[in-house]
Design a protein around this motif. Sequence first.
Motif, PDB file in Angstrom:
ATOM      1  N   GLU A 177       0.866  -1.170   0.000  1.00  0.00           N
ATOM      2  CA  GLU A 177       0.000   0.000   0.000  1.00  0.00           C
ATOM      3  C   GLU A 177       0.904   1.221   0.000  1.00  0.00           C
ATOM      4  N   MET A 209       3.558   2.109   2.782  1.00  0.00           N
ATOM      5  CA  MET A 209       3.126   2.361   4.155  1.00  0.00           C
ATOM      6  C   MET A 209       2.875   1.045   4.880  1.00  0.00           C
ATOM      7  N   SER A 210       2.463   0.013   4.124  1.00  0.00           N
ATOM      8  CA  SER A 210       2.270  -1.322   4.676  1.00  0.00           C
ATOM      9  C   SER A 210       2.453  -2.320   3.549  1.00  0.00           C
ATOM     10  N   LYS A 244      -0.193  -8.838   7.401  1.00  0.00           N
ATOM     11  CA  LYS A 244       0.005  -7.456   6.996  1.00  0.00           C
ATOM     12  C   LYS A 244       0.997  -6.784   7.931  1.00  0.00           C
ATOM     13  N   ASN A 263      -2.118   0.639  -4.637  1.00  0.00           N
ATOM     14  CA  ASN A 263      -1.345  -0.549  -4.287  1.00  0.00           C
ATOM     15  C   ASN A 263      -0.428  -0.954  -5.433  1.00  0.00           C
ATOM     16  N   THR A 268       1.399  -6.526   2.481  1.00  0.00           N
ATOM     17  CA  THR A 268       0.655  -7.739   2.791  1.00  0.00           C
ATOM     18  C   THR A 268       1.344  -8.919   2.125  1.00  0.00           C
ATOM     19  N   THR A 297       2.304  -3.435   9.163  1.00  0.00           N
ATOM     20  CA  THR A 297       1.964  -2.013   9.221  1.00  0.00           C
ATOM     21  C   THR A 297       3.176  -1.216   9.709  1.00  0.00           C
ATOM     22  N   GLU A 298       3.062   0.116   9.633  1.00  0.00           N
ATOM     23  CA  GLU A 298       4.192   0.990   9.987  1.00  0.00           C
ATOM     24  C   GLU A 298       5.467   0.443   9.352  1.00  0.00           C
ATOM     25  N   PHE A 299       5.367   0.244   8.048  1.00  0.00           N
ATOM     26  CA  PHE A 299       6.346  -0.592   7.360  1.00  0.00           C
ATOM     27  C   PHE A 299       7.705   0.063   7.167  1.00  0.00           C
TER      28      PHE A 299
END
Length: 292
Positions: free
Chosen positions: A25, A63-64, A88, A31, A66, A90-92
Motif C-alpha cells: 500500500e 506504508m504497509s 500485513k 497498491n 501484505t 503495518t508501519e512498514f
Amino acid sequence: MKRDPQTGLNDAEFLSHNTVRIEAELSQGYNSIGTGFLYQFFSSNKTGFPALVTNRHVLENAMSVTLEFNPTGEDNNVDFNGRKLVFKVTEFQNGWYKHPNPNIDLAVIPMSAIINRISESGVHPFITFFRRKNFPKPEEWNGLSALEPIIMVGYLNGIWDSFNNLPVLRRGMTATHPKIDFEGRPEFLIDSAVYTGSSGSPVFLFEYKDIMLGRDLNLGKDKPRLVGILYGCYLHQQAGYMKSIPIPTVKKQIPVINIPNNLGIVIKSKELDGFISLIDRKISENKVVEDE
C-alpha cells in the motif's frame, strides 16, 4: 525428477514455495505488486537471519505490505485447500533494510518475527529458503557460457494461482554472459518476458534435461543455482531509442508509450553478500537491547 528427502519437494516445487507475493500500500494512495523470495542469511558469526529479498523500488514508498503464505498440513506437506495465511506489516518503513550500496536495487524484510507471529495461530507457514550454498560455485561460474537456460519465478502482471497461492514459473535464456559484468555493473541480461509484478523475481540456472542427463550443475542438495535477482527491463520507445528502467509495480491504468522488448536486467546473486555487514550490526544492536 528427484525429490529432496527433507522437504519431499522436487526442484520446481521447491521454487514455487520459495517466492512470496508482495502487495504494498503506497503513500500515493494505490497498491503495487512485487515479488520476493525467502533467503537464509548468516552473520559473520554464523547466526541465522531469515529474510525476504526483493527490490528496493518495490518497498520505498510502502506504508504497509501484505504477504501471503500456504499453511502446513498435518503431514508436514503443503495444505492446498484454498486457505492462506495472510500477514500485513503495518508501519512498514521501519520494517525493512536497503542494500548498503545505493546503486544496488535490493532490499530485505526480516522474517523471524513475521514467521513467529503467523505460527502463534497454531498453523505454520509452508516455506522454503535458499542459502549461500545455492549460488553457483566458482568453477561453475567459470564453466558458464553466454547462453544458459534460466527459470524466473514471480508474479508477472500480477498473475498467480490465487486459490493455491502459487507463482508463475517462466523459462528464458541468458542474453549476455552471466560471468561478465554488463556495462561494468554486477548485472547481466536475460531473454525472458518481463512485466509489472516481476520486480524482485529470483533467477535460476535450471533445465529439466540437465537433471535427466546428470549434468553436475543441477545435481546435489544445493541445486538449482541462484544466479540473480531481476530488477529492471529494457523498453523500446516510440521515439526509436532504448531506455532501461526499474520494472513498474503499480496496478493502475496508465497510457502505454513504451514497448517491452523482453530483455530483463538481473543483479548477480553475489550482491546479497553486501547485506552481511548490515545484518552483523542489526544482530549486535538487538543483543545489546536483550542484554540490557
